[in-house]
Design an enzyme around this catalytic site. Structure first.
Site, PDB file in Angstrom:
ATOM      1  N   SER A 143       0.853  -1.190   0.000  1.00  0.00           N
ATOM      2  CA  SER A 143       0.000   0.000   0.000  1.00  0.00           C
ATOM      3  C   SER A 143       0.884   1.233   0.000  1.00  0.00           C
ATOM      4  CB  SER A 143      -0.896   0.030   1.241  1.00  0.00           C
ATOM      5  OG  SER A 143      -1.543   1.288   1.368  1.00  0.00           O
ATOM      6  N   TYR A 157      -2.204   0.077  10.334  1.00  0.00           N
ATOM      7  CA  TYR A 157      -2.276  -0.403   8.951  1.00  0.00           C
ATOM      8  C   TYR A 157      -0.993  -0.044   8.202  1.00  0.00           C
ATOM      9  CZ  TYR A 157      -3.858  -0.977   4.126  1.00  0.00           C
ATOM     10  OH  TYR A 157      -3.963  -1.353   2.803  1.00  0.00           O
TER      11      TYR A 157
END
Length: 248
Positions: A143, A157
């Protein structure tokens, strides 16, 4: 347009029943690969995807496995190898997200993100290594939050996706002498059921991209297919952003 450059290749995609994972399954299949993919809770989506692709003669197999469980991850690899007759491409896509202030982040969500986003990638890869030969590809779906956090609540995250990036670098060194490449594809804002391109959150992300819009799962899948193919043999340990300029 498909080039069928993956004909004869056998791929495993974790978390492939919906979203980015399903887009990757569709593209690898369209480009000629035989594909196995895992799913956890989305059985109906998995069945629909298999029916859709096999109707056109593709070889596509769905395997139920919890990415957080090391034994199930290993068994999924074995099932994929048995179904496809071997393995050439591993796409570690299974992941989850949870957004919350750091000092209010639920411990159970911390454990879940680490177990799936890091553990699932590790155990799948470790189990797959013995089946991979020269020219094989390992592609981790990370990501852009490994590089840039656009707002609060994403620290855990982002931490897990930073681990994906670091694991990619290290594994590229470990497997380079064996002719196996390892790369990290980092999506930015992509339109999926879990992250739709509408609403206040989406509008805030659009403002951060150079193009002012969300991307599509096909944008990520196209890059994955290239990295999985024969022309990417000198690309390894790379972090490849698909983010519409989110990180520029």
């Amino acid at each position: 347009m498909s080039t069928a450059h993956l004909t004869g290749r056998r791929a495993l995609v974790t978390g492939g029943s919906r979203g980015i994972g399903a887009g990757i399954v569709r593209r690898l299949s369209a480009d000629g690969a035989a594909v196995a993919f895992t799913y956890s809770a989305s059985a109906a989506n998995a069945e629909e995807l298999v029916a859709e692709l096999t109707a056109d003669g593709a070889v596509v197999v769905a395997i139920r496995a919890d990415a957080a469980d090391p034994a199930e991850s290993a068994d999924a690899v074995d099932q994929a190898v048995a179904a496809l007759g071997g393995l050439d491409i591993v796409v570690n896509n299974a992941a989850v997200a949870h957004i919350a202030p750091f000092d209010e982040f639920p411990p159970e969500e911390f454990d879940r993100l680490v177990a799936i986003n890091i553990g699932g990638m590790y155990w799948t890869t470790r189990s797959a290594i013995k089946h991979l030969g020269e020219g094989a590809r390992i592609i981790n779906i990370g990501s852009i939050n490994a590089d840039r956090i656009p707002g609060p609540g994403l620290s855990v995250y982002g931490m897990t996706k930073g681990a994906v990036a670091a694991f990619t670098r290290g594994l590229a060194r470990d497997l380079g002498p064996r002719g196996i490449t390892v790369n990290n594809v980092q999506p930015g804002p992509i339109d999926t059921d879990a992250n739709p391109n509408r609403g206040d959150f989406a509008e805030s992300l659009k403002q951060v991209t150079a193009q002012g819009r969300y991307g599509h799962t096909s944008d990520v899948a196209a890059l994955v297919s290239f990295v999985a193919g024969p022309e990417s043999g000198y690309i390894t340990g790379a972090h490849l952003n698909v983010d519409g300029g989110f990180t520029v």
